[in-house]
Design an enzyme around this catalytic site. Structure first.
Site, PDB file in Angstrom:
ATOM      1  N   GLY A   5      -7.232   4.990   9.435  1.00 49.65           N
ATOM      2  CA  GLY A   5      -6.619   3.893   8.685  1.00 49.65           C
ATOM      3  C   GLY A   5      -5.535   3.267   9.565  1.00 49.65           C
ATOM      4  N   GLY A   6      -4.635   2.520   8.943  1.00 51.65           N
ATOM      5  CA  GLY A   6      -3.597   1.845   9.719  1.00 51.65           C
ATOM      6  C   GLY A   6      -2.782   2.818  10.552  1.00 51.65           C
ATOM      7  CB  ALA A   7      -1.111   6.035   9.765  1.00 46.91           C
ATOM      8  CG  HIS A  19       0.109  -0.709  -8.596  1.00 53.85           C
ATOM      9  ND1 HIS A  19       0.075  -1.819  -9.410  1.00 53.85           N
ATOM     10  CD2 HIS A  19       0.432  -1.153  -7.361  1.00 53.85           C
ATOM     11  CE1 HIS A  19       0.357  -2.899  -8.678  1.00 53.85           C
ATOM     12  NE2 HIS A  19       0.575  -2.527  -7.438  1.00 53.85           N
ATOM     13  NE  ARG A  46       4.147  -1.074  -6.508  1.00 51.41           N
ATOM     14  CZ  ARG A  46       3.479  -1.091  -5.372  1.00 51.41           C
ATOM     15  NH1 ARG A  46       3.067   0.037  -4.826  1.00 51.41           N
ATOM     16  NH2 ARG A  46       3.217  -2.233  -4.785  1.00 51.41           N
ATOM     17  CG  HIS A 105      -0.923   2.214  -5.890  1.00 47.39           C
ATOM     18  ND1 HIS A 105      -2.007   1.438  -5.520  1.00 47.39           N
ATOM     19  CD2 HIS A 105       0.122   1.782  -5.120  1.00 47.39           C
ATOM     20  CE1 HIS A 105      -1.637   0.582  -4.567  1.00 47.39           C
ATOM     21  NE2 HIS A 105      -0.357   0.789  -4.302  1.00 47.39           N
ATOM     22  NE  ARG A 120       3.898   3.305  -1.158  1.00 49.36           N
ATOM     23  CZ  ARG A 120       3.383   2.101  -1.412  1.00 49.36           C
ATOM     24  NH1 ARG A 120       4.006   1.004  -1.001  1.00 49.36           N
ATOM     25  NH2 ARG A 120       2.249   1.987  -2.073  1.00 49.36           N
TER      26      ARG A 120
HETATM   27  O1  FUM Z   1       0.481  -4.254  -5.318  1.00 50.69           O
HETATM   28  C1  FUM Z   1       0.348  -4.171  -4.112  1.00 50.69           C
HETATM   29  O2  FUM Z   1       0.126  -5.143  -3.397  1.00 50.69           O
HETATM   30  C2  FUM Z   1       0.509  -2.875  -3.481  1.00 50.69           C
HETATM   31  C3  FUM Z   1       1.279  -2.787  -2.410  1.00 50.69           C
HETATM   32  C4  FUM Z   1       1.759  -1.489  -1.992  1.00 50.69           C
HETATM   33  O3  FUM Z   1       1.388  -0.492  -2.615  1.00 50.69           O
HETATM   34  O4  FUM Z   1       2.547  -1.413  -1.048  1.00 50.69           O
END
Ligand code: FUM
Length: 592
Positions: free
Chosen positions: A20-22, A247, A291, A358, A402
């Site tokens: 992935g990105g990392a 999320h 969130r 999420h 986060r």
């Molecule tokens: O809702 C979102 O675009 C999620 C972004 C994130 O989890 O950093």
């Protein structure tokens, strides 16, 4: 056939698990510095879950409004409910602008504003002037396909710098020597049906999170936290596993993400009386609170009978008041996702949403150099030969919760730190001696044991049960009673695991076997998650205990560590930043 025959041996300076990105950023960073790099992934790299990251990546560039990395740091510490380590957070926030420039240079097609500058949008929980100013415009984005854009650019660059990719290889376990140093991994090549042993100077785990333990989640089916589980099996602890992010806007029932960017661009949540209820829960930030706060508000609205739909079990997200040009230019994925998975035209109709698992804040404990840590009888120690980055790692920059758009940032900044550390400590193109077979043969034998299981229970059935247990007993709201019930139910499932049925015993594209291996990993992590949640008798960030509804800094301002046998320990939160450019962010009540 015993699997210890016909093993292909490989040797590389750096073995990265996950693309992935990392993983890709670490591959690029180490390959550019002359190291021989193997990047092993269970999927083709551009199918990794980073591709699903939508809204953006934070950096205090100040393109839209005044900004400062120190304000970003303050927001991140507050977002983490003070559980984040301030040295790592400083490192991430002050290096964010540089990370964006790096990505720009390698060709990431970020969106731009009318002046040609990088476009930046507001995002949840982000402010200016240490929480006292306006909301911050800090998230750089490529429409609502930011992860997709980053992943593709990184993959092409990693290829250009001669990373050797091993795609559709499932890494089974870490190889440890007699001193418990990590010296490689063993893997199954699913596409060709072969077994492999990779020797390395350093192994970097970039294996992502484990949100698949929940029934409703925004994560792809590959998010099974395989690296976390490998660490548990290797006798290492995981950190802060009780903190799971829900999320607010997963599509009701399906889970798929409706990006927070929808609210950043002006969308809002509604209950069944058409009320914008977030104004009651977070007077200042409303739909752009952090969130955990929004997910709890939504769960409360539903519990108190103000949910929408036949079963009053979800809420509505409204974006249809936005100009349709805004929706199509800035939120194309939102439009498409709502159409595909909720069957609605988001320019006309309300989107049905509910909190969905999420992101997993917990993971492999590591410092800001990405070196993995454990606790032994001599205290906190570095695990030789092992690093962790991205969602798999707990550095801990996200603490108990986060902030949106800090995840892409985390993986870019810390993959680069890992590469810097490797360059400072190891010599490229080092010839490594072969490993004694005794290091890896027990691991291959274990794999064979699973592959040849002749039980009666279907893995899909066990997985569904596990997901339901986690959803019901370890969700947004938790109590001792719920968590205990969850722990008992999970123990029953774990006991059933040896009685699993695998119809197909071949090594060639054996999906049944893959499903069992992933389930084994998920089950370990769900047990550790529930145990950590039971132990933490306070509410902080995403972990909300109805029986302990307050944050308790006197007793719980500490990280948790849990081992496979559910041994439990704590370690201190590092509250001192790296430099004197910013003072420690003192504890305060967290409100939005
Ligand atoms: O809702 C979102 O675009 C999620 C972004 C994130 O989890 O950093």
């Amino acid at each position: 056939m015993t699997s210890s025959t016909n093993i292909t041996f490989h040797s590389h300076d750096v073995v990265i698990v996950g693309a992935g990105g990392a993983g890709l950023m670490a591959a690029l960073g180490t390959a550019k510095r002359g190291f021989s790099v193997a990047c092993i992934s269970k999927v083709f790299p551009t199918h990794s879950h980073t591709v699903a990251a939508q809204g953006g990546i934070n950096a205090a560039l100040g393109n839209h409004t005044e900004d400062d990395w120190r304000w970003h740091m303050y927001d991140t510490v507050r977002g983490s409910d003070w559980l984040g380590d301030q040295d790592a957070i400083e490192h991430m926030c002050r290096n964010a602008p540089r990370a964006i420039m790096e990505l720009e240079k390698i060709g990431v097609p970020f969106s731009r504003d009318a002046n040609g500058k990088l476009y930046q949008r507001i995002y949840g929980g982000q402010s200016t002037h240490f929480g006292k100013g306006e909301l911050a415009y800090r998230a750089v984005a490529a429409a609502d396909r930011t992860g997709h854009a980053i992943l593709h650019s990184l993959y092409s660059q990693a290829l250009k710098h001669r990373t050797q990719f091993f795609s559709e290889f499932f890494v089974l376990d870490l190889i440890l020597d007699h001193d418990k140093a990590v010296c490689g991994v063993i893997a199954w090549n699913m596409a060709e049906g072969t077994l492999h042993s990779f020797r390395a100077q350093i192994v970097i785990l970039a294996t992502g999170g484990y949100s698949q333990v929940y029934r409703t989640n925004t994560s792809s089916s590959i998010c099974t936290g395989d690296g976390n589980a490998m660490c548990l099996r290797a006798g290492l602890p995981l950190q802060d596993m009780e903190f799971v992010q829900f999320h607010p806007t997963g599509i009701h029932d399906a889970g798929f993400l409706i990006t927070e960017a929808a609210r950043a661009e002006g969308g809002y949540l509604l209950n069944n009386i058409g009320e914008r209820f977030m104004q009651r829960y977070a007077p200042q930030y409303a739909d752009l609170a952090s969130r955990d706060v929004i997910a709890r508000a939504m769960a409360t609205e539903i519990a108190e009978g103000r949910g929408v739909g036949k079963h009053n079990d979800h809420l509505h997200l409204c974006i249809h008041h936005l100009p349709s040009a805004t929706i199509h230019e800035k939120l194309p994925t939102v439009y498409e996702t709502a159409q595909a998975f909720a069957g609605i035209d988001a320019c006309q109709a309300l989107i049905p949403v509910a909190p969905s698992a999420h992101y997993t804040m917990g993971g492999i404990p590591a410092n800001h150099h990405c070196e993995v840590k454990t606790i032994t009888t001599s205290g906190l120690e570095t695990v030789p030969g092992l690093m962790a980055i991205g969602e798999a790692a707990c550095l801990s920059v996200h603490g108990a919760n986060r902030l949106g758009c800090n995840s892409l940032l985390d993986l870019i900044v810390f993959a680069e730190s890992a590469a810097d550390r490797i360059a400072a400590q190891l010599k490229p193109q080092t010839k490594l001696s072969a490993l004694p077979a005794s290091y890896s043969s027990p691991l291959f034998e274990q794999f064979d044991h699973i592959r040849t299981a002749k039980g009666t229970i279907q893995a899909a059935h066990l997985k569904k049960e596990m997901q339901q247990i986690m959803q019901k007993y370890a969700g947004v709201f938790r109590t001792e009673e719920l968590l205990n019930k969850g722990a008992v139910a999970l123990q029953t499932l774990t006991t059933a695991l040896p009685d699993i049925a695998i119809g197909d015993q071949s090594l060639l594209w054996n999906n049944a076997l893959l499903e069992v291996l992933e389930l084994r990993n998920l089950l370990l992590q769900s047990q550790v998650t529930i145990h950590a949640a039971l132990m933490r008798k306070e509410s902080r960030g995403a972990h909300f205990r109805q029986d302990y509804p307050k944050r308790d800094d006197s007793n719980w301002l500490k990280h948790s560590l849990v081992w496979k046998d559910l041994r439990y320990a704590n370690r201190e939160v590092r509250q001192t930043p790296l430099s004197s450019d910013i003072a420690s962010i003192p504890l305060e009540e967290r409100c939005y």
